[in-house]
Structure formats: structure tokens, C-alpha cells
Write a protein that holds these residues in place. Sequence first.
Motif, PDB file in Angstrom:
ATOM      1  N   SER A 222       0.827  -1.208   0.000  1.00  0.00           N
ATOM      2  CA  SER A 222       0.000   0.000   0.000  1.00  0.00           C
ATOM      3  C   SER A 222       0.862   1.259   0.000  1.00  0.00           C
ATOM      4  O   SER A 222       0.546   2.242  -0.680  1.00  0.00           O
ATOM      5  CB  SER A 222      -0.924  -0.006   1.220  1.00  0.00           C
ATOM      6  OG  SER A 222      -1.678   1.183   1.285  1.00  0.00           O
ATOM      7  N   VAL A 225       2.285   2.159  -3.579  1.00  0.00           N
ATOM      8  CA  VAL A 225       1.395   2.806  -4.549  1.00  0.00           C
ATOM      9  C   VAL A 225       0.849   4.135  -4.055  1.00  0.00           C
ATOM     10  O   VAL A 225       0.082   4.788  -4.754  1.00  0.00           O
ATOM     11  CB  VAL A 225       0.223   1.882  -4.959  1.00  0.00           C
ATOM     12  CG1 VAL A 225       0.734   0.678  -5.710  1.00  0.00           C
ATOM     13  CG2 VAL A 225      -0.614   1.474  -3.766  1.00  0.00           C
ATOM     14  N   SER A 226       1.251   4.563  -2.861  1.00  0.00           N
ATOM     15  CA  SER A 226       0.781   5.849  -2.353  1.00  0.00           C
ATOM     16  C   SER A 226       1.749   6.982  -2.667  1.00  0.00           C
ATOM     17  O   SER A 226       1.501   8.125  -2.305  1.00  0.00           O
ATOM     18  CB  SER A 226       0.565   5.772  -0.832  1.00  0.00           C
ATOM     19  OG  SER A 226       1.804   5.677  -0.156  1.00  0.00           O
ATOM     20  N   VAL A 287       3.238  -5.785  -6.418  1.00  0.00           N
ATOM     21  CA  VAL A 287       2.488  -4.530  -6.321  1.00  0.00           C
ATOM     22  C   VAL A 287       1.490  -4.437  -7.477  1.00  0.00           C
ATOM     23  O   VAL A 287       0.344  -4.028  -7.297  1.00  0.00           O
ATOM     24  CB  VAL A 287       3.434  -3.318  -6.323  1.00  0.00           C
ATOM     25  CG1 VAL A 287       2.653  -2.015  -6.242  1.00  0.00           C
ATOM     26  CG2 VAL A 287       4.428  -3.412  -5.167  1.00  0.00           C
ATOM     27  N   VAL A 288       1.938  -4.839  -8.659  1.00  0.00           N
ATOM     28  CA  VAL A 288       1.050  -4.843  -9.832  1.00  0.00           C
ATOM     29  C   VAL A 288      -0.102  -5.810  -9.611  1.00  0.00           C
ATOM     30  O   VAL A 288      -1.259  -5.511  -9.931  1.00  0.00           O
ATOM     31  CB  VAL A 288       1.832  -5.226 -11.104  1.00  0.00           C
ATOM     32  CG1 VAL A 288       0.935  -5.093 -12.341  1.00  0.00           C
ATOM     33  CG2 VAL A 288       3.082  -4.367 -11.265  1.00  0.00           C
ATOM     34  N   TYR A 291      -2.391  -4.225  -6.417  1.00  0.00           N
ATOM     35  CA  TYR A 291      -2.980  -2.891  -6.572  1.00  0.00           C
ATOM     36  C   TYR A 291      -2.951  -2.446  -8.038  1.00  0.00           C
ATOM     37  O   TYR A 291      -2.385  -1.406  -8.378  1.00  0.00           O
ATOM     38  CB  TYR A 291      -2.227  -1.874  -5.720  1.00  0.00           C
ATOM     39  CG  TYR A 291      -2.497  -1.977  -4.242  1.00  0.00           C
ATOM     40  CD1 TYR A 291      -3.738  -1.626  -3.716  1.00  0.00           C
ATOM     41  CD2 TYR A 291      -1.513  -2.413  -3.364  1.00  0.00           C
ATOM     42  CE1 TYR A 291      -3.994  -1.720  -2.355  1.00  0.00           C
ATOM     43  CE2 TYR A 291      -1.748  -2.507  -2.001  1.00  0.00           C
ATOM     44  CZ  TYR A 291      -2.999  -2.156  -1.500  1.00  0.00           C
ATOM     45  OH  TYR A 291      -3.255  -2.247  -0.155  1.00  0.00           O
ATOM     46  N   GLU A 294      -4.870   1.081  -8.752  1.00  0.00           N
ATOM     47  CA  GLU A 294      -4.193   2.225  -8.141  1.00  0.00           C
ATOM     48  C   GLU A 294      -2.884   2.535  -8.876  1.00  0.00           C
ATOM     49  O   GLU A 294      -2.528   3.701  -9.053  1.00  0.00           O
ATOM     50  CB  GLU A 294      -3.903   1.953  -6.668  1.00  0.00           C
ATOM     51  CG  GLU A 294      -5.133   1.889  -5.791  1.00  0.00           C
ATOM     52  CD  GLU A 294      -5.772   0.502  -5.780  1.00  0.00           C
ATOM     53  OE1 GLU A 294      -6.671   0.278  -4.958  1.00  0.00           O
ATOM     54  OE2 GLU A 294      -5.374  -0.355  -6.606  1.00  0.00           O
ATOM     55  N   LEU A 295      -2.173   1.505  -9.285  1.00  0.00           N
ATOM     56  CA  LEU A 295      -0.884   1.697  -9.940  1.00  0.00           C
ATOM     57  C   LEU A 295      -1.037   2.029 -11.420  1.00  0.00           C
ATOM     58  O   LEU A 295      -0.498   3.035 -11.896  1.00  0.00           O
ATOM     59  CB  LEU A 295      -0.033   0.432  -9.783  1.00  0.00           C
ATOM     60  CG  LEU A 295       1.319   0.449 -10.478  1.00  0.00           C
ATOM     61  CD1 LEU A 295       2.209   1.565  -9.942  1.00  0.00           C
ATOM     62  CD2 LEU A 295       2.012  -0.910 -10.335  1.00  0.00           C
ATOM     63  N   VAL A 515      -0.370   4.963 -15.535  1.00  0.00           N
ATOM     64  CA  VAL A 515       0.866   5.005 -14.772  1.00  0.00           C
ATOM     65  C   VAL A 515       1.914   5.783 -15.568  1.00  0.00           C
ATOM     66  O   VAL A 515       1.950   5.714 -16.800  1.00  0.00           O
ATOM     67  CB  VAL A 515       1.361   3.576 -14.462  1.00  0.00           C
ATOM     68  CG1 VAL A 515       1.690   2.813 -15.740  1.00  0.00           C
ATOM     69  CG2 VAL A 515       2.558   3.590 -13.529  1.00  0.00           C
ATOM     70  N   PRO A 549       2.364   6.281  -9.585  1.00  0.00           N
ATOM     71  CA  PRO A 549       1.090   5.552  -9.719  1.00  0.00           C
ATOM     72  C   PRO A 549      -0.006   6.445 -10.295  1.00  0.00           C
ATOM     73  O   PRO A 549      -0.062   7.645 -10.003  1.00  0.00           O
ATOM     74  CB  PRO A 549       0.775   5.150  -8.272  1.00  0.00           C
ATOM     75  CG  PRO A 549       2.107   5.113  -7.587  1.00  0.00           C
ATOM     76  CD  PRO A 549       2.894   6.225  -8.212  1.00  0.00           C
ATOM     77  N   HIS A 551      -3.150   6.807  -9.715  1.00  0.00           N
ATOM     78  CA  HIS A 551      -4.165   7.425  -8.855  1.00  0.00           C
ATOM     79  C   HIS A 551      -3.698   8.756  -8.260  1.00  0.00           C
ATOM     80  O   HIS A 551      -4.513   9.523  -7.744  1.00  0.00           O
ATOM     81  CB  HIS A 551      -4.568   6.465  -7.732  1.00  0.00           C
ATOM     82  CG  HIS A 551      -3.611   6.414  -6.585  1.00  0.00           C
ATOM     83  ND1 HIS A 551      -3.709   7.246  -5.494  1.00  0.00           N
ATOM     84  CD2 HIS A 551      -2.519   5.639  -6.367  1.00  0.00           C
ATOM     85  CE1 HIS A 551      -2.726   6.984  -4.649  1.00  0.00           C
ATOM     86  NE2 HIS A 551      -2.002   6.006  -5.152  1.00  0.00           N
TER      87      HIS A 551
END
Length: 577
Positions: A222, A225-226, A287-288, A291, A294-295, A515, A549, A551
Motif C-alpha cells: 500500500s 502505490v501511495s 504490487v502490480v 494494486y 491504483e498503480l 501510470v 502511480p 491514482h
Amino acid sequence: MTTFDKYPTVIVSENEKDVWEGSKHIVKQLKTVALDHNLIAIECYPGIDVKKLYHDVIQPLNADETIYAADLFYNNHTITEMIESNLTEDDVFGTFSPHSLEEFLDDKKVKAVKEKLKSNQKKNIIIYGMGASLFSNESLLIYVDIARWEIQQRLQRGMPNWRTNNQDEQISRKMKRSYFFEWPLADRLKKALLNQVDFWIDGNDIENLKLISKEKYLQGLSQVVSQPFRLVPFFAPGVWGGEWMREKFDLDKDEVNFAWSFNGVPAENSIHLQYGDCKIEIPANNVVFYYPTELLGNKVYGRFGREFPIRFNFLDTIKGQNLSLQVHPTTEYAHEEFGAHYTQDESYYILHAEEDAIVYLGLKENIENEEMIKELEEAEVGNKDFDDEKFINRMRIKKHDHYSIPGGTIHSQGKNSVVLEISSTPNIYTFKLWDWGRVDLDGKPRPIHLHHGLESIQWTRDENWVKEHLSSPNQLIAEGEGWYEEKTGLHELEFIETRRHWFSTIVYHETHDSVNVLNLVEGEEAIVESINGEFEPFVVHYAETFIIPEHIKEYSIRPHGPSEGKTIATIKAFVRV
């Protein structure tokens, strides 16, 4: 002194709670949690050193019984027969396996194990290895993971593939089995298990395993991707490799050269997550997988699924040699021959060039196709050298040029340049047409793929077509006080858009519903900042690749530190949606 960070890290937590480093601490923690479970399933990604894992972790847990999951599958010969059509006879290329892991289980062995598990519910049992999770049910589930780059290193050192005894097989065939069979198989299983795993083990360093709880692990994903983040780059030698990266990035002085750097490829690279003083290394692909929206963004995810479609890497030929003369398939050929959803469209962004640097791009005007094919065929069997000057278009290059190379275009990077390759993700479909008559670092001839190459060449892409379609357009998009934005590529046949920003002050960016992957191609240092305070300021240095990312939507970049008051530049890539 280099400012390039070879070991970028995402800070997740100031403390190490729920993170255990070293096999002794791992065993102690697992003994504690195992009190509530009769069965422990330890799932392993292919490439894990299972013997070492057994010796350091599994055996010290002192279970009443241990079961090695690999023993429940068909033997090597049977599995190889089942995937024969995917592996093909080619040394390098196969087709992606559509199988699930369950298809390779031996029904008789599985039945016997299930009966044993049912009749021994009061015993403590550990089942471990690839496929252990298929028998987990209500068990404690642990996943031992590893980055693909580390797997490749182990294969080169003699590790066999899963359920084989191919220690001495040539590395290209071992890689082919991994790429087209094992990794897709394991990734399908991993995606299904993401929310079921209780503990993860970082298996990249076999001498220092690390255990992390599910909650802490997901906290790390988390956190990635933030914010803007970087992948851990890796560097590798090659027969054509150069010296620029060694100097710029302070690399190993004893290595023969450095030809490659993968620094923006989640399928290959890893990410370091920092918890207090403990650093966990995870495959960036996780991560992909966890999320994707988001990514990647909804539109990119909808188009590519849980796959990162953009690739950044360096190619260094300073004081080195030419790359092979090569061509990538068209999308149609890649799909029909290999089952790939898209091809390796790419581009060369020139990061550094000596005065004599060139690229080979497209064909010369009015050549005879059949004559060129004949010469390539004769060169392949060693009868003569291929006359590249007669058939292949050459172009002088300079720093910050950008050349598009859609699939089907003959190309090569010449000696004495450094290329930032901005491409779509598939990285295995390179058809070598001619390799200047040389052997590889291991003394063996490098494989030529003339059959696939000749089927892929787009013969209309000659010198005039290249000048009109593939050279840097450098089209001005927007400008303001202290900055301007250019479109530098890629060709309309390619799905990646690239924008270059020159700036001496703050410049604002949008993610364009995709992205973003960027590199600081001019200047010592820049800082990436949030428009609304959603992430901490993120500092990048010259030649570092970093990811934004989708988002995040909007962000800014400005010169920082030694670059304040100077004009610097970034190149940004995103998917046209």
C-alpha cells in the motif's frame, strides 16, 4: 562521486514489529503461531532453494511429519511431454503455457496424501514447496518469494528448473522453461493466494531469510502505490557492453563490462521495503498484482490486466561494440506465433553519444530483398560476413535524440553510445539477424533467429520512411515561464506516448489516466512533490528511473539541490488511452 542510488528503498514503518530476520528468529516465531495449527503449508515460488529452506527453517520446526509437495506431481518426463508444444524445439522462444498447477498433480499420490492428512489431524504436519498451498485448506499458509532477477542468477549458477534435472542445460533453454511455463504457472497461483497468505518469507538471500506478517506486507504494498517510487536496478555484462555505467553508477570494477541495466521493469526488478532497520526485498510484480487499478489506472488495467506495460532500461556500448542487428515481431506475428498479447515495440532515447556514435535503423533505399535475404542466410552458416553497409540505413546520433522502433523495423545500437530504451514490456522477442560474426562471453556462438526475423521485417521501412516516421519530432506541446514540454515519440503504431520537459522552475504534470514512468535525463537532481500533500517530497538524481502511480493524478517536479537555478530535463512515458 555518483549520486545514483543503486539500492532505493520505500520506508514503510519506523519499527520492526511483525518482521523477523534470520532463520532462528523465523523458526521461533513460527513455532509460536503453529500451536494453533496442525498443518503448515509453505508455498514456494520456483527458484527458491528448497533444500536450504528445509535445513534452516522446516526441519527445526520439529513437525511430526513433513511432506515435499514436489513429490506429489508427475515426474520430469511426463510434465515435459505435457508442455512440449509450449516449449517448442527453439533454444529461446516458446509459447505461453495456459496450464494451472493442479493439472500436473499425480492423482494417486494426491489421494494418498489427502487420506493421510485426514487421518492424522492431531499430528503437526508441514507440506512445503511449489504447490503446497493446494493442500492448505484451513492451515497456516506461508509464501516464500523471490525476484526473477535472482532466479536468473541461480539458473546460471547451475540451479535446475522445477521438476527437472537440467542443471547442465544451456541457460537459454532453462530461461525459456521459466519464462513460458514456470513463471506464468506460479503467477496465476500467487494472484489467487494474495489475500490468503498469513506470512511471507523473503527468499532472495538464502543466508538471511526474513519473515513478515500479512498485515505488515500489505502495508508495504500500500505504501508503494501511495507515492513515487523506484525499483532496485540490476546491471549485467554482455559481449557488446561498455564502461559508461561503471563510471557513472560506481559499479563493480572487476566485472568485464556492463551492457544492461534493467531499472524500470516490475516483472524483472524488485522493491526494497524498510521496516525499522530491516529491509524486505519483494518482486515488484506483487504490487502490480495486488494494486493494479491504483498503480496502472482503470483504463490501462482494463487493457493489459495485471501486467505493467512500460519498460525502461539502459544499453551501454561506450568503449564497447554494436548490439546485434535485430528485429522485433509485429503484434500480429507475436500473437500468432507465441500467444503474446502485444509485441516489443520500443524506442532509443540517446542519453550519451560520442562523436562517432550511430544507430542502425531501417533499410537503405532500393535494395533487393532477395539479395539481402541470401546474404543473411550465408552469414548465418558462416560462409561470409553480412554486408550491413550495403543494406542497412545508418544515422549519426547525438545526446537527447529519440528514435521510435515499432515492431518489424530492423535496428541496432552502434558502439560508443548509451541508450535509455523506452519500450513495451515483452523483452524476449528479439530476433537476431546478424551478430557481426562474434561469440558470446561464454565462448559460444550467439543464437541467430533468421526464420522469425525474416517473417517480421517490414521491407517498406527504408531510409525515407525512417526519416519521416521514426526520427525525433520534438514537437512543442506547451510552454510557460521557465519550462516547456515536447512530444518526442513514439510512432503511432506504438501505444506508448513520451513527453520531455525542460525546466528551470516548477513544472506541473498529469498522469493522463495511466501510470507514468520517468527518468531524469539532464541535470543532477530534481524533487517530485504532491499537489495536495498526499505523499512526501521525493528526490531523484541523474539517470534514475521512477514511477508515479496513476491514482496520484497530478504532481510537480522542480530542480533541487545542486540543480537549483539550472535547466534540467525529464522524459515521461505513459500509455495512450
